[in-house]
Design a protein around this motif. Structure first.
Motif, mmCIF file in Angstrom:
data_model
loop_
_atom_site.group_PDB
_atom_site.id
_atom_site.type_symbol
_atom_site.label_atom_id
_atom_site.label_comp_id
_atom_site.label_asym_id
_atom_site.label_seq_id
_atom_site.Cartn_x
_atom_site.Cartn_y
_atom_site.Cartn_z
ATOM 1 N N ARG A 44 0.849 -1.172 0.000
ATOM 2 C CA ARG A 44 0.000 0.000 0.000
ATOM 3 C C ARG A 44 0.888 1.226 0.000
ATOM 4 N NH1 ARG A 44 -3.910 0.022 4.876
ATOM 5 N NH2 ARG A 44 -2.748 -1.873 4.880
ATOM 6 N N SER A 45 0.602 2.137 -0.907
ATOM 7 C CA SER A 45 1.350 3.383 -0.955
ATOM 8 C C SER A 45 0.521 4.482 -0.329
ATOM 9 C CB SER A 45 1.663 3.771 -2.405
ATOM 10 O OG SER A 45 2.491 2.811 -3.008
ATOM 11 N N LEU A 46 1.178 5.421 0.275
ATOM 12 C CA LEU A 46 0.516 6.596 0.833
ATOM 13 C C LEU A 46 1.118 7.809 0.167
ATOM 14 C CD1 LEU A 46 -1.275 8.015 2.993
ATOM 15 C CD2 LEU A 46 0.732 8.009 4.463
ATOM 16 N N ALA A 66 -9.155 13.381 -9.419
ATOM 17 C CA ALA A 66 -10.049 12.969 -10.509
ATOM 18 C C ALA A 66 -9.288 12.638 -11.788
ATOM 19 C CB ALA A 66 -11.104 14.040 -10.765
ATOM 20 N N ALA A 67 -8.393 13.507 -12.205
ATOM 21 C CA ALA A 67 -7.636 13.266 -13.441
ATOM 22 C C ALA A 67 -6.720 12.054 -13.304
ATOM 23 C CB ALA A 67 -6.825 14.502 -13.807
ATOM 24 N N TRP A 68 -6.121 11.879 -12.134
ATOM 25 C CA TRP A 68 -5.225 10.741 -11.919
ATOM 26 C C TRP A 68 -6.000 9.433 -11.892
ATOM 27 C CZ3 TRP A 68 -0.325 11.401 -12.817
ATOM 28 C CH2 TRP A 68 0.229 12.672 -12.656
ATOM 29 N N ARG A 69 -7.189 9.454 -11.311
ATOM 30 C CA ARG A 69 -8.029 8.247 -11.294
ATOM 31 C C ARG A 69 -8.428 7.848 -12.712
ATOM 32 N NH1 ARG A 69 -11.311 9.932 -5.901
ATOM 33 N NH2 ARG A 69 -10.379 8.353 -4.547
ATOM 34 N N ALA A 70 -8.700 8.835 -13.558
ATOM 35 C CA ALA A 70 -9.050 8.550 -14.947
ATOM 36 C C ALA A 70 -7.844 7.978 -15.699
ATOM 37 C CB ALA A 70 -9.551 9.822 -15.636
ATOM 38 N N ARG A 71 -6.670 8.479 -15.404
ATOM 39 C CA ARG A 71 -5.455 8.017 -16.081
ATOM 40 C C ARG A 71 -5.033 6.621 -15.614
ATOM 41 N NH1 ARG A 71 0.211 11.416 -16.362
ATOM 42 N NH2 ARG A 71 1.327 9.912 -17.624
ATOM 43 N N TYR A 72 -5.308 6.302 -14.348
ATOM 44 C CA TYR A 72 -4.946 5.006 -13.768
ATOM 45 C C TYR A 72 -6.207 4.328 -13.226
ATOM 46 C CZ TYR A 72 -0.072 6.568 -13.909
ATOM 47 O OH TYR A 72 1.166 6.993 -14.307
ATOM 48 N N PRO A 73 -7.090 3.858 -14.121
ATOM 49 C CA PRO A 73 -8.389 3.327 -13.663
ATOM 50 C C PRO A 73 -8.300 2.039 -12.846
ATOM 51 C CG PRO A 73 -8.076 2.907 -16.005
ATOM 52 C CD PRO A 73 -6.936 3.792 -15.559
ATOM 53 N N TYR A 74 -7.177 1.329 -12.898
ATOM 54 C CA TYR A 74 -7.062 0.064 -12.176
ATOM 55 C C TYR A 74 -6.439 0.216 -10.788
ATOM 56 C CZ TYR A 74 -8.254 -1.715 -16.728
ATOM 57 O OH TYR A 74 -8.901 -1.952 -17.903
ATOM 58 N N VAL A 75 -6.073 1.438 -10.432
ATOM 59 C CA VAL A 75 -5.515 1.680 -9.100
ATOM 60 C C VAL A 75 -6.667 1.998 -8.144
ATOM 61 C CG1 VAL A 75 -4.043 3.178 -7.696
ATOM 62 C CG2 VAL A 75 -3.298 2.497 -9.993
ATOM 63 N N THR A 76 -6.766 1.218 -7.086
ATOM 64 C CA THR A 76 -7.776 1.467 -6.058
ATOM 65 C C THR A 76 -7.251 2.575 -5.149
ATOM 66 O OG1 THR A 76 -8.479 -0.835 -6.126
ATOM 67 C CG2 THR A 76 -9.081 0.435 -4.161
ATOM 68 N N VAL A 77 -8.034 3.653 -5.034
ATOM 69 C CA VAL A 77 -7.597 4.825 -4.274
ATOM 70 C C VAL A 77 -8.575 5.122 -3.153
ATOM 71 C CG1 VAL A 77 -6.977 7.266 -4.401
ATOM 72 C CG2 VAL A 77 -6.660 5.805 -6.400
ATOM 73 N N ARG A 78 -8.032 5.345 -1.984
ATOM 74 C CA ARG A 78 -8.810 5.846 -0.847
ATOM 75 C C ARG A 78 -8.255 7.215 -0.519
ATOM 76 N NH1 ARG A 78 -7.755 3.211 4.662
ATOM 77 N NH2 ARG A 78 -7.438 5.208 5.651
ATOM 78 N N GLY A 99 0.784 -3.113 -8.539
ATOM 79 C CA GLY A 99 -0.524 -3.691 -8.239
ATOM 80 C C GLY A 99 -0.975 -3.453 -6.820
ATOM 81 N N SER A 100 -0.578 -2.313 -6.253
ATOM 82 C CA SER A 100 -0.945 -2.032 -4.864
ATOM 83 C C SER A 100 -2.037 -0.967 -4.797
ATOM 84 C CB SER A 100 0.280 -1.572 -4.071
ATOM 85 O OG SER A 100 0.793 -0.374 -4.584
ATOM 86 N N ASP A 101 -2.691 -0.906 -3.660
ATOM 87 C CA ASP A 101 -3.678 0.133 -3.412
ATOM 88 C C ASP A 101 -2.956 1.430 -3.088
ATOM 89 O OD1 ASP A 101 -5.631 -1.767 -3.728
ATOM 90 O OD2 ASP A 101 -6.023 -1.998 -1.591
ATOM 91 N N LEU A 102 -3.670 2.521 -3.213
ATOM 92 C CA LEU A 102 -3.113 3.834 -2.927
ATOM 93 C C LEU A 102 -4.020 4.566 -1.956
ATOM 94 C CD1 LEU A 102 -1.128 6.186 -3.521
ATOM 95 C CD2 LEU A 102 -2.570 6.751 -5.486
ATOM 96 N N ARG A 103 -3.416 5.172 -0.971
ATOM 97 C CA ARG A 103 -4.153 6.037 -0.052
ATOM 98 C C ARG A 103 -3.604 7.438 -0.238
ATOM 99 N NH1 ARG A 103 -3.561 6.812 6.188
ATOM 100 N NH2 ARG A 103 -5.320 8.199 6.553
ATOM 101 N N ALA A 104 -4.466 8.352 -0.635
ATOM 102 C CA ALA A 104 -4.081 9.752 -0.785
ATOM 103 C C ALA A 104 -4.517 10.478 0.478
ATOM 104 C CB ALA A 104 -4.744 10.366 -2.012
ATOM 105 N N CYS A 105 -3.578 11.086 1.139
ATOM 106 C CA CYS A 105 -3.824 11.707 2.434
ATOM 107 C C CYS A 105 -3.460 13.184 2.356
ATOM 108 C CB CYS A 105 -2.966 10.985 3.469
ATOM 109 S SG CYS A 105 -3.201 11.528 5.145
ATOM 110 N N TYR A 106 -4.392 14.040 2.682
ATOM 111 C CA TYR A 106 -4.174 15.476 2.644
ATOM 112 C C TYR A 106 -4.188 15.990 4.078
ATOM 113 C CZ TYR A 106 -4.827 20.347 1.127
ATOM 114 O OH TYR A 106 -4.683 21.690 0.903
ATOM 115 N N ILE A 107 -3.059 16.548 4.521
ATOM 116 C CA ILE A 107 -2.933 17.061 5.888
ATOM 117 C C ILE A 107 -3.284 18.548 5.874
ATOM 118 C CG2 ILE A 107 -1.374 17.412 7.848
ATOM 119 C CD1 ILE A 107 -1.696 14.453 7.161
#
Length: 141
Positions: free
Chosen positions: A5-7, A58-70, A31-39
């Motif tokens: 998992r990447s943060l 939004a733009a990054w999710r469209a570019r990488y549709p197979y990456v699960t992002v929280r 093939g890992s999940d991604l957690r985007a964290c805004y402090i």
């Protein structure tokens, strides 16, 4: 071994496109999940930070549709301390860095500098000016 998992993390300024790009690319390649964290120092309930994070992602999710992002907004002071806590179970912490002169760094500190010295999670510091990120593996690993 912790789940891959990447943060990707950002502090009060606009989130770093370089850091987010590296985080999405790394998550996609591994093939890992991604957690985007805004402090943010804003108070909980302030929807501005979540709206900004969603807009940037939004733009990054469209570019990488197979990456699960929280995506999460973390409220509080001391961004380096909060990032260290949030990254405790991540396999990689990706942060951006702003260029600061010596006086700015002395007065305000540098989040990425603090993370390099205190993170127990592998760390990638992405600069918009650099073509290659600076990676740091914690000592003793």
């Amino acid at each position: 071994m912790p789940e891959a998992r990447s943060l990707s993390a950002s502090t009060p300024q606009r989130p770093s496109d370089a850091a987010i790009g590296y985080a999405f690319d790394t998550a996609d390649r591994h093939g890992s999940d991604l957690r985007a964290c805004y402090i943010t120092p804003a108070q909980p309930g302030d929807r501005t930070a979540q709206g900004l994070l969603d807009e940037v992602l939004a733009a990054w999710r469209a570019r990488y549709p197979y990456v699960t992002v929280r995506s999460d907004v973390v409220h509080g002071a001391g961004p380096a301390r909060l990032l260290l806590l949030e990254a405790a179970d991540a396999s990689l912490l990706v942060v951006g860095c702003r260029r600061q002169d010596g006086l700015q760094r002395l007065l305000a500190g540098s989040v990425s500098h603090t993370l390099v010295h205190h993170s127990t999670t592998p760390l990638l510091v992405a600069s918009a000016r650099a073509t290659t990120p600076v990676a740091h593996a914690p000592t003793g690993t």
